[in-house]
Write an enzyme that holds these catalytic residues in place. Structure first.
Site, mmCIF file in Angstrom:
data_model
loop_
_atom_site.group_PDB
_atom_site.id
_atom_site.type_symbol
_atom_site.label_atom_id
_atom_site.label_comp_id
_atom_site.label_asym_id
_atom_site.label_seq_id
_atom_site.Cartn_x
_atom_site.Cartn_y
_atom_site.Cartn_z
ATOM 1 N N GLN B 74 55.999 44.952 37.909
ATOM 2 C CA GLN B 74 55.362 43.854 37.192
ATOM 3 C C GLN B 74 55.549 43.931 35.684
ATOM 4 O OE1 GLN B 74 51.409 42.595 38.827
ATOM 5 N NE2 GLN B 74 51.676 44.386 40.140
ATOM 6 N N VAL B 109 44.599 45.342 54.574
ATOM 7 C CA VAL B 109 43.237 45.778 54.876
ATOM 8 C C VAL B 109 42.347 44.539 54.931
ATOM 9 C CG1 VAL B 109 41.245 47.107 54.097
ATOM 10 C CG2 VAL B 109 43.568 48.011 53.772
ATOM 11 N N CYS B 196 47.182 43.568 32.327
ATOM 12 C CA CYS B 196 48.081 43.322 31.211
ATOM 13 C C CYS B 196 47.585 42.181 30.339
ATOM 14 C CB CYS B 196 49.508 43.054 31.669
ATOM 15 S SG CYS B 196 50.673 43.063 30.287
ATOM 16 N N ASP B 334 44.220 48.506 39.271
ATOM 17 C CA ASP B 334 43.598 47.252 38.847
ATOM 18 C C ASP B 334 42.245 46.996 39.495
ATOM 19 O OD1 ASP B 334 46.755 45.363 38.649
ATOM 20 O OD2 ASP B 334 45.841 46.836 37.299
ATOM 21 N N THR B 343 46.538 48.403 33.616
ATOM 22 C CA THR B 343 47.963 48.426 33.290
ATOM 23 C C THR B 343 48.608 49.562 34.072
ATOM 24 O OG1 THR B 343 47.817 50.029 31.447
ATOM 25 C CG2 THR B 343 47.458 47.687 30.906
ATOM 26 N N ALA B 344 49.925 49.523 34.188
ATOM 27 C CA ALA B 344 50.622 50.597 34.905
ATOM 28 C C ALA B 344 50.468 51.923 34.184
ATOM 29 C CB ALA B 344 52.100 50.231 35.048
ATOM 30 N N ALA B 345 50.429 51.875 32.866
ATOM 31 C CA ALA B 345 50.247 53.112 32.098
ATOM 32 C C ALA B 345 48.893 53.742 32.399
ATOM 33 C CB ALA B 345 50.385 52.823 30.602
ATOM 34 N N CYS B 377 49.965 48.652 26.093
ATOM 35 C CA CYS B 377 50.506 47.304 26.087
ATOM 36 C C CYS B 377 51.690 47.254 25.142
ATOM 37 C CB CYS B 377 49.439 46.306 25.650
ATOM 38 S SG CYS B 377 50.060 44.621 25.425
#
Lengths: 117, 433
Positions: B74, B109, B196, B334, B343-345, B377
């Site tokens: 993403q 799920v 994000c 998330d 965020t992925a970080a 970001c």
């Protein structure tokens, strides 16, 4: 973004190059061996200094060309470089193809020309 | 230089390289506990969890539950929307990252039953667990905007980068058409928590820069619609971004939350402190409200009260990501109900903390690992430029690279976005970063 040790960096590089990783690593190893062999041969023929100058010249030219092209490699333009950090980083990236060019020319120069009589 | 000197130097260099290559990172704790672990979700958090749990709990039975076979990078959606990457560049396969000896149930799920220590899949399967990791991600609630549907993305001036790779590509085409034809462009941001939070700003910056480079900027009237009195939660970042917007002629409408859209007539309605406001547009970038998935919202796992209750985020301790009421449940990514960190970080830092917390407990000890809210970001501010903004729960800027000023546009930050993140992300999925 923090916590980058050698193992993490290695993993990131491996994932970034994906299927190209081992071929690139192999090629780099072959080139390194060729450089050592060329250095030995050139030294034996009394041509080490000249060989080194040939390689350095090629590396400098290639680095200069690569520096101009590096922003385009990242889908940006030369005008995107903003300050010393950006310029140094671009130079660092440019040194990779520059080093390859230097090594190739060094090898070629080291293996050409005979030994002194 | 003598031949022997060169050979010795070469051998020394080879040894040094071998030594560097065998440098070992601090090893993570392991446990021989034979526990049953279920991971709900195979996104960034789920796969990273699976990889680390597999290594640190070699005797555990680990089950990953997710119906999705495609895995989306993403972080690259913005570059797709900028017209620089393709949808294929941001599409991976989950199968390539599910660790060996981790069972993968390819179903969604449908329900969480933490009182019975089990989940129920969409196919009716019941899976019990000793420990549960909720990593479902979140839901994009386009339907919460009256008249809006994800199927409208790319049509009639409507764009939205969040809905997926194809939506990001459609956004790129919509931006191109808008730059060509000109008119009024609106960029929105929901009032809910979101992943994000910089992306709505990035799309505004990209559109403005694209128009300027095409020599068509004069024909565009651009407005960023901020949901409250700031364009970014951190005051120094707000000041910087607001300044950039002002310098580039992007107006900011504070306190405007999109509530309805009429695609045919290109009218958008915003809730504002002074009442509803209707604005016409030629282009609108829609960012939907975001919530926890329905199965999580309907479960006892969600916050029961407080600011994070309305949208069903999982009630976890913000430092350990452990559920505050169900001690054998963690939430990562998330869906975690923490003040920051979508965020992925953030996932990169959350996953080891959650895993180490569990492993320590299984070993009869207590982990000292804690998540500090780290969020990152890389805010693209134009083609070839970005600001690398990193911060923690307290709103402190926490730059990782001392030579990159977080509030200055730089090519270096752009390079991290365009060249560095994907490899780092993939390494994170394998539990190696």
């Amino acid at each position: 973004m923090s916590d980058f040790d050698a193992v993490v960096l290695f993993s990131i590089l491996q994932e970034s190059l994906d299927s190209l990783f081992w071929p690139v690593l192999g090629a780099a190893a072959v080139l390194a061996l060729a450089v050592v062999a060329a250095a030995v041969r050139a030294a034996g023929g009394g041509r080490f200094g000249r060989t080194l100058r040939h390689g350095a010249a090629a590396g400098a030219v290639a680095t200069a060309i690569a520096f101009v092209l590096v922003p385009a490699w990242t889908q940006a333009d030369l005008g995107s470089l903003n300050g010393a950090t950006d310029i140094m980083l671009a130079l660092l990236f440019a040194l990779a193809p520059g080093a390859v060019a230097a090594a190739v020319v060094f090898v070629a120069s080291g293996f050409t020309g005979g030994r002194p009589a | 230089m003598r031949r022997r000197d060169i050979l010795l130097a070469g051998a020394g260099a080879a040894l040094a390289a071998a030594g560097a290559a065998t440098a070992v990172a601090a090893s993570a704790a392991t446990s021989d506990a034979s526990v049953r672990i279920v991971i709900a979700g195979a996104g960034a958090a789920g796969l990273a969890l699976a990889a680390r749990l597999r290594r640190q709990l070699p005797r555990a039975t680990i089950t990953l539950v997710d119906a999705k076979r495609d895995h989306h990078f993403q972080l690259g959606f913005t570059l797709v929307a900028a017209g620089l990457w393709s949808p294929a560049d941001v599409t991976l396969r989950n199968a390539d990252f599910v660790p060996r000896d981790v069972a993968w149930v390819e179903e969604a799920v449908a329900a969480f039953e933490p009182d019975a220590n089990r989940i129920v899949t969409a196919g009716g399967r019941t899976i019990g667990y000793d420990h549960l990791f909720v990593a479902t991600g979140l839901s994009l609630d386009y339907a919460a905007i009256a008249g809006m549907d994800a199927g409208l993305i790319g049509r009639d001036g409507i764009a939205s980068v969040y809905a997926g790779p194809d939506a990001a590509a459609a956004t790129a085409r919509a931006i191109d058409r808008f730059v060509e034809t000109g008119g009024v462009g609106l960029f929105t941001r929901p009032a809910t928590e979101m992943k994000c939070a910089g992306a709505p700003l990035k799309i505004a910056f990209i559109t403005e820069d694209k128009a300027r480079r095409a020599g068509r900027r004069a024909g565009l009237d651009l407005s960023y619609c901020a949901h409250n009195e700031a364009v970014f939660a951190l005051p120094p970042v707000h000041d910087r971004v607001a300044g950039l917007f002002a310098g580039r002629g992007v107006a900011v409408r504070y306190g405007h939350v999109l509530t309805a859209i009429e695609p045919g007539s290109r009218r958008a309605t915003f809730a504002t402190p002074g009442g509803p406001v209707e604005l016409g547009y030629d282009f609108i970038h829609v960012v939907p409200p975001m919530r926890a998935p329905a199965a999580v919202r309907a479960s006892p796992l969600a916050w029961q009260d407080g600011p994070l209750a309305a949208d069903g985020w999982v009630e976890v301790d913000r430092a350990t990501l452990r559920h505050r009421r169900y001690r054998n449940v963690f939430a990562v990514g998330d869906v975690a109900g923490v003040p920051r960190g979508k965020t992925a970080a953030s996932v990169k830092w959350q996953v080891p903390v959650a895993v180490d917390t569990l492993v320590a407990e299984l070993n009869g000890t207590v982990s000292t690992a804690a998540y500090n809210g780290y969020t990152s970001c890389p805010m693209v501010t134009g083609y070839g430029r970005a600001m690398l903004i990193e911060f923690d729960y307290e709103g402190r800027l926490t730059p990782s690279f001392p030579f990159i000023d977080p509030l200055e546009e730089s090519w270096a930050a752009w390079v991290i976005e365009e060249k560095g993140l994907k490899g780092a992300y993939r390494a994170m999925l394998r539990g190696r970063a």
